[in-house]
Design an enzyme around this catalytic site. Structure first.
Site: not given
Ligand SMILES: [Zn+2]
Length: 1021
Positions: A54, A56, A178, A422
């Protein structure tokens, strides 16, 4: 397959008649997608081991810091190493699988690879060993994002995949693991992109508990009110988080034990680990309804040393299959998981869902509703940048600029893609990351300004003169613009990106004087000079680097053409320039604004002929009179005290209000002041009341001539925190409308959803946070009404950026406009949300439209709100240039008025996208902007003739694609699902149509809320 280029002009057709000239089409792979899946076995629990990372696109570190792996003090994370390392490990064993999500990172990595490495990666993709999931530029936020932005960022990421990998790179699954709550509109967008499913990790903890018990962790989500659309999507919720099971994180950043499988070792642990995993699998399987479950093996920025992960997962799979009973582990992907359960379930009906997954809470006092408002200035910038991106793209297409020369637009496409992440627009990133996002967005806006300048240089000149440079004033909201302040003769070009004519009021910062404004016909417009009063000047001081403006020049820009512009020619007069003193004096009087300070206790009223706003003796709004009917009302700016750390005596002691969480300290909001000092300014075009509540909070309440709404421009900050209390500021409007606990909010600016106070439609809510547990994301509008039959009154607020909002009492709505907090809420960001602005604290300014109507008289409330929401969302964009030409000379040399459309579109149709695509083609999205039942006529299906849509071009070819523009609509097919509710049987057939008429022209029908996407070829008329 890779979308072929449309090389030869063909007549409109059904996807059958285009001819490809793609010189090197991707070889159609035989084993990607569902063909590459490892089959499940009957009679056991099939465990899909899904390795993932994941990544970001900015959070604790900036986008570049994450990519390069720098600043390890913030976080040990480097995406370039992750992808390098994963590819090496995938090559070693054809059984291994990996999924990748964020194209902001992957596209950068791709550009740095050799041809040999690229060939290896392509083979992995074609064999289904590396699969792209979601496939947008980022994994976007679902609360603070507008649907226009979501569609764009998904399209931009998937375009890279389509260009690079063709069909095998096309994502089939949404992977929103997420984001902090999930919207119905997001799911609707995924369905329209042809996705077969969506997965996520975060839903309310009570909802999750109840779903586990009922085996309803997976469902079919009906995402639209329109039954004719393919509007439903399989939705899967993770058992816990998206990380590996406890004890099974084998990553370099983890501390779990690896498999130690030498029996000679004193630390031999295979049997224990297998037992632990078997127990986890069997517990998990109880909550899911098929024999398949998914084991997500990964976490934030995992796989920098992928050999550690894969070596141990290989062992985990081998030993568990050997030693455990009734389980079958194998490497898999989310799409293979979806295919497996689809196969197994057959015609067995799935549970359904029609509402959304907001708000999200992961304990009784952690409602993630603060981020709906966190970083309000950035949220406002992102919204405005979207308007400019759409304008920039439209003008590039309309100007016929070379489709190859899109670099200046690409910059903003990328930055806006990043901004939707996000932890970006969500406002949950560290301060230094937020500054980096702002810088990247600003630089890209400047690039797109250059592109608009290039477009205008082609569109506007009709004489011998070259168009002077266009300047764009990014600080108009704080009354700053060098050209308008310093030039005595300038032109303002107002561009309208909407598909309908727009009439708007223009406000330009100027020096005191007498101004002549000529419209394109040479007619002199009524103008009003509104003084910038001290209150407003002082409170925005920290955001105003340089401005000497004393006034704002206000005029009405009437009937700005659809997808078009009007130029206004503006001259500042003075006696020095030869005019008669008497003329100047009378003009000055005509243009002036009457300014006065209200007396203590005086009751003020302002009116625009249609409505009037009355203020009480304390200077607060007390009523609005519409069509002679008085609606009693109060409005004020108020603040909640954010819960501090170490505040209570419960296990939730360490849960302060923070970047994610809104947790007021249990008391109701307090007015910043119970009275305001007023300055009243009235004139020919606008009357406005400046309300000063304190030295850090003020408002301007405006009524423009002819308009049916009240504009409230709020300015808040620096929020004082010297008392050690974080504060969260709301604008609250209260009426007597008996709304029965119901209120309505938009979903990503599009659909409208019913909310009920202290209630969830599908599970039992125990009210532990009576304020924040009732907060919802508002991207466009919130309203209350007293009638479900469209007969009563309505109160609505329309906003200019995403904010949190609620209705805590009947007849009342509130929006949170700003927040400043002193503690971190312990969800990872590690900083209090305490934006410094230029030092003393951030000052934010924004706008609400207040709509109140005492009698709907049969109209659906949304039919009144949608035009205002459109007006707010797509405000015209202005550019400026100083000139020495006379009006006549200017008009002889430049087009002063022009529409890009042959005619304005029907009121229920909006061109959501018109942008240059590739090889001379363009992308066109047509959107029906009304939902079923919202309007007696505008909610009906609407039909357009496509060929003659544009003024200067004939659309000679239009091939429909799915919403993401990465697959021909005619080739899209989704997995069928069965549900218990007969109204929503899947698969749903698209009943809208595109047909050739007898005239040879092609008509396109749009159903309510439908968006249709076409790749078009345009030839000049
Ligand atoms: Zn995230």
């Amino acid at each position: 397959m890779k979308l072929p280029f449309i090389g030869i002009v063909s007549l409109l057709a059904f996807g059958c008649c285009w001819i490809t000239t793609d010189a090197a089409p991707q070889q159609r792979a035989s084993s990607c997608g569902y063909d590459s899946c490892t089959p499940s076995k009957p009679g056991v629990i099939n465990v899909h081991v899904v390795p993932h990372t994941h990544d970001d696109v900015g959070w604790l570190k900036t986008v570049d810091q994450y990519y390069y792996g720098s600043k390890t003090g913030y976080q040990r994370a480097g995406v370039q190493y992750i992808i390098d390392s994963v590819i090496k490990e995938l090559v070693k064993d054809p059984a291994r699988r990996f999924i990748y999500v964020e194209m902001a990172f992957f596209s950068q990595w791709w550009q740095e690879q050799t041809e040999e490495k690229k060939a290896v990666v392509k083979q992995l993709v074609e064999e289904g060993r590396l699969e792209f999931i979601n496939g947008g530029w980022c994994m976007n936020d679902e609360a603070g994002t507008h649907y226009n932005d979501i569609i764009d960022q998904m399209t931009w990421g998937m375009r890279f995949l389509n260009d690079t990998f063709g069909e095998c790179g096309r994502p089939k699954i949404g992977w929103q693991i997420d984001p902090f709550g999930h919207s119905r509109e997001q799911a609707s967008i995924f369905a329209s992109m042809g996705f077969d499913g969506v997965f996520f990790g975060r839903i309310d903890w009570v909802d999750r508990t109840q779903r586990k018990a009922k085996k309803e962790m997976e469902m079919i989500w009906h995402t639209s009110n329109s039954p004719g659309e393919p509007n439903s999507i399989f939705t899967g919720i993770f058992y816990e988080h998206y990380s590996a099971p406890n004890g099974f994180c084998f990553d370099v950043v983890c501390r779990d034990e690896p498999f130690i499988d030498s029996p000679r070792s004193a630390d031999y642990n295979v049997v224990k680990k297998v037992k632990d995993l078997e127990a986890h699998i069997k517990a998990k399987a109880l909550s899911y309804s098929t024999s398949n479950i998914m084991l997500t093996m990964g976490d934030d920025f995992n796989y920098m040393s992928a050999d550690m992960n894969f070596k141990n997962m290989d062992k985990m799979i081998r030993y568990t299959n050997e030693l455990a009973s009734g389980v079958n582990l194998f490497y898999s992907t989310p799409s293979c998981y979806v295919k497996a359960i689809n196969n197994e379930a057959g015609s067995r009906p799935w549970p359904t869902k029609t509402d959304d997954f907001f708000p999200y809470s992961n304990d009784p006092h952690a409602y993630w509703t603060g981020y709906f408002t966190s970083r309000p200035a950035y949220k406002g910038t992102v919204r405005k940048a979207n308007t400019f991106l759409q304008s920039c793209k439209q003008l590039h297409s309309l100007a016929g600029q070379s489709a190859g020369g899109q670099n200046l637009i690409d910059s903003l496409r990328r930055s806006m893609g990043e901004a939707q992440h996000h932890d970006a627009v969500a406002g949950t990133e560290k301060e230094h990351v937020s500054q980096d996002y702002r810088l990247r967005l600003h630089d890209s806006l400047v690039d797109c300004q250059k592109d608009v300048g290039n477009s205008f240089s082609q569109l506007l000149p009709i004489g011998s003169q070259a168009l002077p440079p266009q300047e764009f004033c990014l600080h108009l909201n704080v009354s700053q613009c060098a050209i308008t302040e310093s030039s005595s003769r300038f032109v303002t070009t107002v561009y309208n990106p909407r598909s309908h004519e727009v009439t708007t009021y223009v406000r330009l910062p100027v020096m005191n004087g007498v101004y002549t404004v000529l419209d394109p016909d040479g007619s002199e417009l009524i103008v009003q000079l509104v003084p910038l009063v001290n209150a407003a000047l002082r409170s925005i001081e920290t955001e105003r680097p340089k401005s000497s403006a004393t006034h704002e020049l206000v005029f009405q820009a009437a009937s700005i053409p659809a997808l078009g512009h009007k130029t206004f020619y503006i001259v500042k007069s003075s006696a020095r320039h030869g005019q008669q003193h008497s003329t100047i004096t009378s003009s000055r009087e005509r243009q002036s604004t009457t300014v006065r300070m209200a007396e203590a206790g005086e009751r003020i009223a302002v009116s625009n002929g249609k409505l009037s706003v009355n203020f009480d003796a304390n200077g607060l709004i007390e009523s609005v009179v519409v069509d002679g009917v008085t609606v009693m009302m109060s409005q004020n700016l108020m603040w909640y005290a954010g819960m501090n750390e170490g505040n209570a005596n419960s296990i939730f002691d360490d849960r302060p209000s923070g970047a994610y969480v809104f947790r007021p300290n249990g008391t109701d909001a307090t007015p910043i002041s119970t009275q305001a000092t007023l300055i009243v300014q009235t004139g020919a075009l606008v009357s406005e009341v400046y309300q000063q509540f304190s030295d850090w909070a003020s408002q301007v309440v405006r009524v423009y001539k002819g308009q049916s709404d009240v504009e409230i421009e709020w300015t808040v900050g620096p929020i004082p925190v010297g008392d050690g209390i974080g504060k969260e500021i709301v604008s609250r409007v209260t009426t007597q409308i008996p709304s029965g606990g119901r209120f309505y909010t938009d979903s990503n600016g599009r659909q409208t959803l019913l909310r009920r106070r202290d209630f969830r439609p599908t599970w039992t809510l125990d009210v532990t946070e009576p304020v924040s547990g009732n907060y919802y994301p508002i991207n466009s509008h919130i309203y209350v009404t007293d009638s479900e039959q469209n007969a009563g009154a309505v109160l609505a607020l329309v906003n200019d950026r995403s904010q949190g909002g609620t209705s805590l009492k009947d007849g009342q709505i509130e929006l949170m406009v700003h927040r400043r907090l002193l503690y971190d809420d312990h969800f990872g960001v590690g900083e209090p949300l305490n934006e410094p602005g230029d030092g003393p604290g951030l000052v934010v300014r924004g706008t609400h439209y207040l709509l109140v109507n005492p009698s709907l008289a049969g109209n659906h409330p949304v039919s009144l709100i949608r035009p205002l929401a459109q007006q707010m969302f797509m405000r015209p964009w202005m550019s400026f240039s100083a000139t020495s030409l006379s009006f006549t000379n200017w008009k002889n040399n430049f087009r002063t008025e022009k529409s890009g459309l042959r005619a304005p579109l029907p009121d229920n149709v909006h061109i959501l996208t018109l942008e240059p695509w590739r090889d001379g083609t363009h992308l066109l999205r047509l959107e029906h902007v009304y939902d079923i039942g919202e309007h007696s006529t505008l909610s009906e299906p609407v039909t357009l003739i496509l060929d003659d849509l544009l003024a200067d071009y004939t659309i000679t070819s239009a091939v429909e694609t799915t919403l993401g523009a990465n697959q021909w609509a005619s080739e899209s097919s989704r997995l069928p699902w069965t549900t218990a509710d007969a109204n929503h049987q899947q698969p749903l057939k698209k009943v809208s149509s595109k047909t050739r008429q007898s005239s040879g022209k092609t008509s396109v029908t749009l159903l309510p809320m439908e968006i249709r996407t076409f790749i078009i070829q345009m030839t000049p008329k």
